[in-house]
Design a protein around this motif. Structure first.
Motif, short mmCIF file in Angstrom:
data_model
loop_
_atom_site.label_atom_id
_atom_site.label_comp_id
_atom_site.label_asym_id
_atom_site.label_seq_id
_atom_site.Cartn_x
_atom_site.Cartn_y
_atom_site.Cartn_z
N SER A 35 0.84 -1.21 0.00
CA SER A 35 0.00 0.00 0.00
C SER A 35 0.86 1.25 0.00
CB SER A 35 -0.92 -0.01 1.22
OG SER A 35 -1.76 -1.13 1.22
N ALA A 36 1.94 1.22 0.79
CA ALA A 36 2.84 2.37 0.83
C ALA A 36 3.51 2.59 -0.53
CB ALA A 36 3.91 2.16 1.90
N ILE A 37 3.86 1.50 -1.21
CA ILE A 37 4.50 1.61 -2.53
C ILE A 37 3.54 2.24 -3.54
CG2 ILE A 37 5.38 0.27 -4.50
CD1 ILE A 37 6.54 -1.71 -2.45
N PHE A 38 2.33 1.72 -3.63
CA PHE A 38 1.38 2.20 -4.64
C PHE A 38 0.73 3.52 -4.27
CE2 PHE A 38 1.68 -2.24 -5.91
CZ PHE A 38 1.77 -2.10 -7.29
N PHE A 39 0.87 3.94 -3.01
CA PHE A 39 0.35 5.24 -2.60
C PHE A 39 1.03 6.37 -3.38
CE2 PHE A 39 0.67 9.02 0.14
CZ PHE A 39 -0.66 9.29 0.36
N PHE A 40 2.31 6.16 -3.72
CA PHE A 40 3.08 7.19 -4.42
C PHE A 40 3.01 7.04 -5.95
CE2 PHE A 40 5.07 6.78 -0.23
CZ PHE A 40 5.08 8.11 0.18
N HIS A 41 2.18 6.11 -6.44
CA HIS A 41 2.01 5.90 -7.88
C HIS A 41 3.36 5.80 -8.60
CE1 HIS A 41 -2.27 6.71 -7.38
NE2 HIS A 41 -1.95 7.80 -6.70
N PRO A 42 4.16 4.80 -8.26
CA PRO A 42 5.51 4.69 -8.85
C PRO A 42 5.47 4.43 -10.35
CG PRO A 42 4.92 2.68 -7.69
CD PRO A 42 3.84 3.67 -7.38
N ASN A 43 6.47 4.93 -11.05
CA ASN A 43 6.55 4.69 -12.49
C ASN A 43 7.27 3.35 -12.74
OD1 ASN A 43 9.33 5.17 -12.16
ND2 ASN A 43 9.13 7.33 -12.71
N ALA A 44 7.45 3.03 -14.04
CA ALA A 44 8.03 1.74 -14.40
C ALA A 44 9.44 1.57 -13.87
CB ALA A 44 8.00 1.57 -15.92
N TRP A 45 10.24 2.66 -13.90
CA TRP A 45 11.61 2.59 -13.41
C TRP A 45 11.67 2.22 -11.93
CZ3 TRP A 45 16.04 2.22 -15.89
CH2 TRP A 45 16.14 2.67 -17.22
N VAL A 46 10.83 2.87 -11.15
CA VAL A 46 10.81 2.62 -9.70
C VAL A 46 10.37 1.18 -9.43
CG1 VAL A 46 9.72 3.26 -7.52
CG2 VAL A 46 10.38 5.03 -9.15
N LEU A 47 9.33 0.73 -10.14
CA LEU A 47 8.85 -0.63 -9.95
C LEU A 47 9.91 -1.66 -10.34
CD1 LEU A 47 5.17 -0.36 -11.28
CD2 LEU A 47 5.92 -0.56 -8.90
N ALA A 48 10.64 -1.38 -11.41
CA ALA A 48 11.68 -2.30 -11.87
C ALA A 48 12.78 -2.47 -10.82
CB ALA A 48 12.27 -1.81 -13.18
N PHE A 49 13.24 -1.37 -10.25
CA PHE A 49 14.28 -1.46 -9.22
C PHE A 49 13.74 -2.03 -7.91
CE2 PHE A 49 16.59 1.46 -12.02
CZ PHE A 49 17.86 0.89 -11.97
N LEU A 50 12.45 -1.79 -7.65
CA LEU A 50 11.84 -2.39 -6.47
C LEU A 50 11.80 -3.91 -6.60
CD1 LEU A 50 8.87 0.01 -5.58
CD2 LEU A 50 10.83 -0.56 -4.14
N ILE A 51 11.56 -4.39 -7.81
CA ILE A 51 11.56 -5.84 -8.05
C ILE A 51 12.91 -6.43 -7.68
CG2 ILE A 51 11.50 -7.60 -9.87
CD1 ILE A 51 9.35 -5.84 -11.22
N LEU A 52 13.97 -5.77 -8.11
CA LEU A 52 15.32 -6.24 -7.80
C LEU A 52 15.57 -6.24 -6.29
CD1 LEU A 52 18.49 -5.37 -9.83
CD2 LEU A 52 18.58 -5.42 -7.35
#
Length: 358
Positions: A250-267
């Protein structure tokens, strides 16, 4: 009674003293995260996520020599492709996916048990199948999607080959190929597990759940327990870890992350999972939850991230309960063992009769 409760609490929250090199977790995180990063760079993030899904075969890399590692990962990659194809094609008919999931689960459990595939066992094959079922049916895109999945698998194979050379994997003892000769027991277990996993998805569809694919994933995760104690622990870990993980998601998606942020979060999330999975499953689930939500958000265009977060907890609890019931039946009853003995007796009798005829 109080001492038992304390022991249970300690077992649930204690970090096991499992020594695992950090670079093993790093190579796994790199393999899974790199395709997503490339997808973000090319503005093809959903396609990159499919490649990341295929790259998860790196989690099956055994602690053996290089050749055995690459063969294992290649075969697992082929299994991923098969499961994805079966799941994708089954969505053509609305009532077919539960049976397709059962079929994939049946074959995967037989192969993983017969060849003594270590953890995570059949779990990620189930994940691949359910995610492919969750995707809208689009036959023209199927070859492209399978190709992306295969690219992810090949990326992991190449990365593991280089990693094995750098870490001197060929100095490890020669691998002895071991098989589980209890064919009847394996078939019965595969049939039992496939019925529960496929059936859990069928029940979720019948109840018109918003995210029915999380139910069989949770059910399969619970049934992975080798003993009833592990099944019980996994049920609690799965539910409690998901509750905390949902707050993180919920905290992650609260900030509406873009593809770059999501990609590095996956790592980052994958690295944290690999560091914790052998030490305590519950702590790993905290990071597994946002990782799987990210995957579902980009592969299922019909459900918004907000709805994924809202309904995920109920689906996890529901699937965990079904898995716990299945685990209880499997470990606390003797009917499967009795059936196995009868099958073995018939097999021995048929062999004896055939010898007498000769």
């Amino acid at each position: 009674m109080l001492s038992k409760a304390r022991r249970l609490f300690k077992d649930l929250f204690t970090l096991n003293d499992v020594k695992r090199p950090w670079h093993l977790s790093f190579i796994a995180a790199l393999c899974v995260g790199l395709p997503a990063i490339i997808g973000a760079a090319l503005e093809q993030f959903p396609q990159g996520m499919l490649a990341s899904l295929g790259a998860m075969v790196v989690l099956y890399m055994p602690n053996t020599r290089t050749a055995h590692r690459i063969v294992t990962l290649s075969l697992c990659s082929f299994g991923f492709i098969f499961c994805f194809m079966v799941g994708s094609l089954s969505t053509f008919v609305s009532w077919l996916p539960p049976f397709a999931l059962s079929l994939a689960m049946f074959l995967v459990v037989i192969m993983s048990r017969y060849y003594l595939l270590p953890p995570p066992g059949s779990f990620f094959f189930v994940l691949v199948t359910t995610i492919s079922i969750a995707m809208p049916f689009d036959l023209p895109s199927l070859p492209t999607n399978i190709g992306l999945l295969a690219i992810g698998g090949m990326t992991s194979c190449v990365a593991c080959f280089v990693y094995s050379l750098l870490t001197g994997a060929n100095t490890l003892p020669k691998t002895e190929i071991k098989l589980d000769a209890r064919v009847n027991a394996i078939v019965l277990e595969a049939l039992f597990v496939s019925v529960f996993v496929g059936g859990s998805y069928g029940i979720a569809l019948a109840l018109q759940m918003n995210n029915p694919y999380w139910v069989p994933i949770s059910c399969a995760a619970i049934l992975q327990g080798a003993t009833f104690r592990q099944v019980w622990h996994r049920k609690i870990h799965r539910i409690m870890g998901t509750l905390v993980g949902m707050l993180l998601a919920s905290a992650i998606f609260f900030f509406h992350p873009n593809a770059w942020v999501l990609a590095f979060l996956i790592l980052i999330l994958q690295f944290a999972i690999e560091m914790l999975i052998a030490k305590n499953y519950g702590y790993a689930v905290i990071f597994i939850t946002p990782l799987t939500v990210i995957m579902a958000e980009v592969t299922n265009t019909q459900v918004s991230p907000a709805l994924l977060l809202e309904y995920r907890i109920f689906d996890i609890v529901f699937g965990s309960i079904i898995g716990f019931v299945g685990g209880t039946i499997f470990h606390k009853t003797q009917w499967l063992t009795s059936l196995e003995k009868k099958m073995d007796e018939r097999k021995s009798l048929s062999h004896l009769l055939s010898r007498k005829k000769d």
